[in-house]
Write an enzyme that holds these catalytic residues in place. Structure first.
Site, PDB file in Angstrom:
ATOM      1  N   LYS A 192      19.158   4.608   3.540  1.00  0.00           N
ATOM      2  CA  LYS A 192      17.779   4.584   4.044  1.00  0.00           C
ATOM      3  C   LYS A 192      17.166   3.191   3.946  1.00  0.00           C
ATOM      4  O   LYS A 192      16.611   2.673   4.920  1.00  0.00           O
ATOM      5  CB  LYS A 192      16.921   5.576   3.244  1.00  0.00           C
ATOM      6  CG  LYS A 192      15.436   5.442   3.508  1.00  0.00           C
ATOM      7  CD  LYS A 192      14.615   6.420   2.698  1.00  0.00           C
ATOM      8  CE  LYS A 192      14.286   5.991   1.294  1.00  0.00           C
ATOM      9  NZ  LYS A 192      13.237   4.969   1.151  1.00  0.00           N
ATOM     10  N   ASN A 193      17.261   2.584   2.766  1.00  0.00           N
ATOM     11  CA  ASN A 193      16.550   1.317   2.570  1.00  0.00           C
ATOM     12  C   ASN A 193      17.150   0.176   3.385  1.00  0.00           C
ATOM     13  O   ASN A 193      16.438  -0.740   3.801  1.00  0.00           O
ATOM     14  CB  ASN A 193      16.516   0.952   1.082  1.00  0.00           C
ATOM     15  CG  ASN A 193      15.561   1.858   0.321  1.00  0.00           C
ATOM     16  OD1 ASN A 193      14.804   2.617   0.929  1.00  0.00           O
ATOM     17  ND2 ASN A 193      15.596   1.790  -1.006  1.00  0.00           N
TER      18      ASN A 193
ATOM     19  N   ARG B 155       5.729   2.421   3.355  1.00  0.00           N
ATOM     20  CA  ARG B 155       5.557   1.062   2.874  1.00  0.00           C
ATOM     21  C   ARG B 155       6.489   0.089   3.609  1.00  0.00           C
ATOM     22  O   ARG B 155       6.131  -1.048   3.899  1.00  0.00           O
ATOM     23  CB  ARG B 155       5.832   1.014   1.367  1.00  0.00           C
ATOM     24  CG  ARG B 155       5.698  -0.375   0.811  1.00  0.00           C
ATOM     25  CD  ARG B 155       5.884  -0.424  -0.677  1.00  0.00           C
ATOM     26  NE  ARG B 155       6.182  -1.781  -1.094  1.00  0.00           N
ATOM     27  CZ  ARG B 155       5.280  -2.688  -1.362  1.00  0.00           C
ATOM     28  NH1 ARG B 155       4.013  -2.408  -1.255  1.00  0.00           N
ATOM     29  NH2 ARG B 155       5.636  -3.910  -1.732  1.00  0.00           N
TER      30      ARG B 155
ATOM     31  N   CYS C 230       0.853   3.746  -3.453  1.00  0.00           N
ATOM     32  CA  CYS C 230       1.787   4.876  -3.379  1.00  0.00           C
ATOM     33  C   CYS C 230       1.932   5.466  -4.757  1.00  0.00           C
ATOM     34  O   CYS C 230       1.492   4.879  -5.741  1.00  0.00           O
ATOM     35  CB  CYS C 230       3.116   4.439  -2.775  1.00  0.00           C
ATOM     36  SG  CYS C 230       4.334   3.946  -3.930  1.00  0.00           S
TER      37      CYS C 230
ATOM     38  N   ARG D  65       2.204  -1.528  -5.981  1.00  0.00           N
ATOM     39  CA  ARG D  65       3.100  -2.161  -5.013  1.00  0.00           C
ATOM     40  C   ARG D  65       2.402  -3.177  -4.104  1.00  0.00           C
ATOM     41  O   ARG D  65       2.249  -2.966  -2.900  1.00  0.00           O
ATOM     42  CB  ARG D  65       3.826  -1.090  -4.195  1.00  0.00           C
ATOM     43  CG  ARG D  65       4.626  -0.172  -5.085  1.00  0.00           C
ATOM     44  CD  ARG D  65       5.371   0.864  -4.314  1.00  0.00           C
ATOM     45  NE  ARG D  65       6.667   0.403  -3.854  1.00  0.00           N
ATOM     46  CZ  ARG D  65       7.563   1.205  -3.282  1.00  0.00           C
ATOM     47  NH1 ARG D  65       7.304   2.456  -3.088  1.00  0.00           N
ATOM     48  NH2 ARG D  65       8.719   0.736  -2.894  1.00  0.00           N
ATOM     49  N   PRO D  66       1.991  -4.318  -4.671  1.00  0.00           N
ATOM     50  CA  PRO D  66       1.345  -5.349  -3.853  1.00  0.00           C
ATOM     51  C   PRO D  66       2.337  -6.045  -2.913  1.00  0.00           C
ATOM     52  O   PRO D  66       3.546  -5.831  -3.013  1.00  0.00           O
ATOM     53  CB  PRO D  66       0.824  -6.338  -4.896  1.00  0.00           C
ATOM     54  CG  PRO D  66       1.669  -6.131  -6.098  1.00  0.00           C
ATOM     55  CD  PRO D  66       2.124  -4.699  -6.070  1.00  0.00           C
TER      56      PRO D  66
ATOM     57  N   ASP E  92       1.918  -9.549  -2.373  1.00  0.00           N
ATOM     58  CA  ASP E  92       1.595 -10.972  -2.562  1.00  0.00           C
ATOM     59  C   ASP E  92       2.822 -11.876  -2.414  1.00  0.00           C
ATOM     60  O   ASP E  92       2.728 -12.987  -1.881  1.00  0.00           O
ATOM     61  CB  ASP E  92       0.921 -11.192  -3.925  1.00  0.00           C
ATOM     62  CG  ASP E  92       1.751 -10.641  -5.077  1.00  0.00           C
ATOM     63  OD1 ASP E  92       2.289  -9.520  -4.947  1.00  0.00           O
ATOM     64  OD2 ASP E  92       1.881 -11.334  -6.099  1.00  0.00           O
TER      65      ASP E  92
ATOM     66  N   ASP F 108      15.547   3.575  -8.576  1.00  0.00           N
ATOM     67  CA  ASP F 108      15.694   4.719  -7.668  1.00  0.00           C
ATOM     68  C   ASP F 108      16.677   5.776  -8.182  1.00  0.00           C
ATOM     69  O   ASP F 108      16.811   6.836  -7.568  1.00  0.00           O
ATOM     70  CB  ASP F 108      16.157   4.249  -6.277  1.00  0.00           C
ATOM     71  CG  ASP F 108      15.033   3.584  -5.493  1.00  0.00           C
ATOM     72  OD1 ASP F 108      13.879   3.588  -5.971  1.00  0.00           O
ATOM     73  OD2 ASP F 108      15.314   3.037  -4.409  1.00  0.00           O
TER      74      ASP F 108
ATOM     75  N   ARG G 206      11.923  12.571   2.995  1.00  0.00           N
ATOM     76  CA  ARG G 206      11.836  11.145   3.312  1.00  0.00           C
ATOM     77  C   ARG G 206      13.182  10.461   3.109  1.00  0.00           C
ATOM     78  O   ARG G 206      13.482   9.487   3.796  1.00  0.00           O
ATOM     79  CB  ARG G 206      10.821  10.449   2.374  1.00  0.00           C
ATOM     80  CG  ARG G 206       9.374  10.688   2.706  1.00  0.00           C
ATOM     81  CD  ARG G 206       8.516   9.778   1.851  1.00  0.00           C
ATOM     82  NE  ARG G 206       9.142   8.458   1.779  1.00  0.00           N
ATOM     83  CZ  ARG G 206       9.179   7.685   0.711  1.00  0.00           C
ATOM     84  NH1 ARG G 206       8.595   8.054  -0.395  1.00  0.00           N
ATOM     85  NH2 ARG G 206       9.776   6.518   0.743  1.00  0.00           N
TER      86      ARG G 206
HETATM   87  C1  UD1 Z   1      12.447  -1.405  -2.504  1.00  0.00           C
HETATM   88  C2  UD1 Z   1      12.988  -0.053  -2.142  1.00  0.00           C
HETATM   89  C3  UD1 Z   1      12.630   0.974  -3.217  1.00  0.00           C
HETATM   90  C4  UD1 Z   1      13.103   0.484  -4.585  1.00  0.00           C
HETATM   91  C5  UD1 Z   1      12.599  -0.929  -4.861  1.00  0.00           C
HETATM   92  C6  UD1 Z   1      13.171  -1.524  -6.147  1.00  0.00           C
HETATM   93  C7  UD1 Z   1      12.911  -0.114   0.276  1.00  0.00           C
HETATM   94  C8  UD1 Z   1      12.320   0.444   1.527  1.00  0.00           C
HETATM   95  N1  UD1 Z   1      12.407   0.366  -0.880  1.00  0.00           N
HETATM   96  O1  UD1 Z   1      11.030  -1.292  -2.545  1.00  0.00           O
HETATM   97  O2  UD1 Z   1      13.288   2.206  -2.897  1.00  0.00           O
HETATM   98  O3  UD1 Z   1      12.603   1.361  -5.590  1.00  0.00           O
HETATM   99  O4  UD1 Z   1      12.974  -1.807  -3.778  1.00  0.00           O
HETATM  100  O5  UD1 Z   1      14.558  -1.497  -6.122  1.00  0.00           O
HETATM  101  O6  UD1 Z   1      13.822  -0.909   0.314  1.00  0.00           O
HETATM  102  N2  UD1 Z   1       6.033  -6.628  -6.271  1.00  0.00           N
HETATM  103  C9  UD1 Z   1       4.981  -7.500  -6.410  1.00  0.00           C
HETATM  104  N3  UD1 Z   1       4.598  -8.215  -5.313  1.00  0.00           N
HETATM  105  C10 UD1 Z   1       5.214  -8.124  -4.112  1.00  0.00           C
HETATM  106  C11 UD1 Z   1       6.311  -7.252  -4.000  1.00  0.00           C
HETATM  107  C12 UD1 Z   1       6.704  -6.504  -5.097  1.00  0.00           C
HETATM  108  O7  UD1 Z   1       4.389  -7.595  -7.480  1.00  0.00           O
HETATM  109  O8  UD1 Z   1       4.821  -8.821  -3.168  1.00  0.00           O
HETATM  110  C13 UD1 Z   1       6.456  -5.804  -7.439  1.00  0.00           C
HETATM  111  C14 UD1 Z   1       6.300  -4.305  -7.189  1.00  0.00           C
HETATM  112  O9  UD1 Z   1       4.980  -3.875  -7.434  1.00  0.00           O
HETATM  113  C15 UD1 Z   1       7.309  -3.708  -8.140  1.00  0.00           C
HETATM  114  C16 UD1 Z   1       8.419  -4.754  -8.137  1.00  0.00           C
HETATM  115  O10 UD1 Z   1       7.862  -5.962  -7.624  1.00  0.00           O
HETATM  116  O11 UD1 Z   1       6.761  -3.602  -9.424  1.00  0.00           O
HETATM  117  C17 UD1 Z   1       9.623  -4.368  -7.315  1.00  0.00           C
HETATM  118  O12 UD1 Z   1       9.224  -4.134  -5.987  1.00  0.00           O
HETATM  119  P1  UD1 Z   1      10.170  -4.449  -4.746  1.00  0.00           P
HETATM  120  O13 UD1 Z   1      11.500  -4.908  -5.223  1.00  0.00           O
HETATM  121  O14 UD1 Z   1       9.419  -5.319  -3.814  1.00  0.00           O
HETATM  122  O15 UD1 Z   1      10.309  -3.013  -4.107  1.00  0.00           O
HETATM  123  P2  UD1 Z   1      10.130  -2.606  -2.584  1.00  0.00           P
HETATM  124  O16 UD1 Z   1      10.736  -3.616  -1.691  1.00  0.00           O
HETATM  125  O17 UD1 Z   1       8.752  -2.159  -2.354  1.00  0.00           O
END
Ligand code: UD1
Length: 438
Positions: free
Chosen positions: A35-36, A105, A129, A134-135, A137, A321, A413
């Site tokens: 999926k991802n 997202r 979510c 999940r920002p 930035d 996950d 999902r």
């Molecule tokens: C992706 C996966 C999700 C998985 C996660 C971590 C997809 C569609 N989803 O989510 O299933 O659980 O990786 O392996 O691929 N963060 C920030 N700022 C940002 C981005 C992230 O602070 O701009 C933080 C998040 O809040 C979280 C951490 O970084 O605490 C990890 O998030 P991230 O690796 O970005 O996860 P996703 O890409 O959202």
């Protein structure tokens, strides 16, 4: 005679999965596409103005949503089973409708490709979510470092290339955290940027490598993916491709837990055993053996279960996950276990539901202290997020009596026909309509 109208009771129904626990499983399960990976790659098709043909796409609600989002910004799609032909030749600036974006997202991942290809875009913020704030930035800072002007107005991210430039500019980008999504956004944007982009402290997940392979298959110049430094040399244009999505390692790990908790021998195909290294290592600590029967096939050999400790980390650490599914397993493993969630701040909501099934778990901050119980007992439970719902199904398979899992929109999902696949292995479960008590 006076007629008095009696109000008719309107009965609302919900779909639930009913599981009769303690059946043993046997046989082989076919693992769907990741999926991802698929979600990021679907966003990546925007980079190319020729047709892209994807295969091994899983049939999931999230994939349907991503199709709707792409269609809403002008992308033409033809879907046939696990195949998708994408024609993004006439893609627009957006924004995609907020009601679609807010449900997924990963829809935010279109920002990098749209900006890089069109020079400007508008994408609604994906919103919160269940598992945390999940920002975005890190995505935004990466794009800014490459010469984008980014400002947020009324919940919409407006991004354009500064000074009316035609292309983003390669940059050195250090990520404060190896975010999967931010790495994907920057990687995709950098494929069409002018010059070299270096991403340091990049995420190393297999889905990043799959996305890089997809971009390379269109002519992108990328190296280092799978390590914490990815180097991208921008090219002017990408070309058409045919690309198969990798197997879903999270779905595979979920089935391994289902085999372990029911003390059943099951095989999984196709898988990439390397992608499952941390799950296999933890399963072996807990007791079961995982045999690698072929380069794309693994087999769970059941053994007695004993407790262990797990801490979630970015890849190659133990995936967040897979945390909930392993917690279900540890709930019935002899002795004590500690599960620490370090990636998302609110991803232990399944604890309360497992407790309702008789699990002995105490929560302290981001850690769950588990004392294994000999068996769980079936109960009505509510899914709180995608992987939590899979954990409840796994717990239900091992529980005595009947478990009713509610909140299936989460499960749908991310798991293609989970009940069909489990039924084929011998599990006793059905999807039924049930009245909602109002
Ligand atoms: C992706 C996966 C999700 C998985 C996660 C971590 C997809 C569609 N989803 O989510 O299933 O659980 O990786 O392996 O691929 N963060 C920030 N700022 C940002 C981005 C992230 O602070 O701009 C933080 C998040 O809040 C979280 C951490 O970084 O605490 C990890 O998030 P991230 O690796 O970005 O996860 P996703 O890409 O959202």
């Amino acid at each position: 005679m006076l007629q008095v109208a009696t109000p008719t009771a309107t009965e609302e129904t919900q779909t639930v999965i009913e599981i009769e626990g303690r059946a043993s499983l046997r046989g082989e399960v076919r693992i769907s596409g990741a999926k991802n990976s698929a979600l990021a790659i679907m966003a990546g098709t925007i980079l190319c103005s020729d047709d892209c043909r994807l295969s091994n796409l899983p049939a999931l609600a999230d994939i349907d949503k991503m199709c709707q989002i792409l269609a809403a910004i002008g992308v033409k799609l033809k879907r046939d089973g696990d195949r998708l032909v994408v024609d993004a030749s006439h893609v627009g600036h957006g924004p995609a409708p907020y009601d679609l974006v807010s449900q997924l997202r990963a829809s935010f991942f279109v920002i990098g490709p749209l900006l890089s290809r069109l020079g400007m875009t508008k994408v609604p913020l994906p919103g919160g979510c269940a598992i945390g704030t999940r920002p975005v930035d890190l995505h935004v800072r990466g794009l800014q470092a490459m010469g984008a002007d980014v400002h947020i107005e009324h919940g919409v991210v407006n991004a354009s290339i500064k000074g009316n430039g035609r292309r983003l500019t390669g940059a050195k980008i250090y990520l404060d955290y190896p975010s999967v999504g931010a790495t994907e956004t920057i990687l995709m944007a950098a494929t069409l940027a002018e010059g070299e982009t270096v991403i340091d402290n990049a995420a190393r997940e297999p889905e990043i490598v799959d996305l890089a392979n997809f971009c390379r298959s269109m002519g992108a110049q990328i190296r280092g993916d799978g390590s914490s430094r990815i180097i991208i040399n921008g090219v002017e244009k990408l070309h058409s491709t045919d690309f198969p999505i990798i197997p879903d390692r999270i779905e595979a790990a979920t089935f391994l837990c289902a085999g372990a908790i029911t003390h059943s021998e099951i095989s999984l195909f196709p898988v990439v055993p390397d992608h499952l290294a941390s799950a296999i290592a933890k399963l072996r600590e807990i007791g079961p053996e995982v045999a690698i029967d072929a380069p794309d096939r693994v087999r769970l050999i059941p053994r007695d279960l004993r407790g262990t400790d797990i801490e979630t980390l970015p890849y190659p650490g133990f995936p967040t996950d897979m945390q909930a599914q392993f917690m279900a397993l540890l709930a019935v493993s002899e002795g004590n276990s500690v599960v620490t969630e370090t990636v998302f701040e609110n991803r232990l909501q399944h604890v309360a539901e497992l407790q309702r099934m008789g699990a002995n778990i105490k929560l302290k901050g981001n850690a769950a202290f588990i004392q294994g119980v000999p068996f769980l007992s079936g109960a009505p439970v509510m899914s709180t997020d995608l992987r939590a719902s899979a954990a409840l199904v796994i717990a239900g398979l091992a529980a005595e009596g009947k478990t009713i899992v509610q909140g299936l929109r989460h499960l749908d999902r991310g798991y293609e026909d989970i009940e069909g696949k489990l039924r084929k292995l011998g599990a006793k479960l059905t999807r039924i309509e049930q009245p909602v008590s109002l």
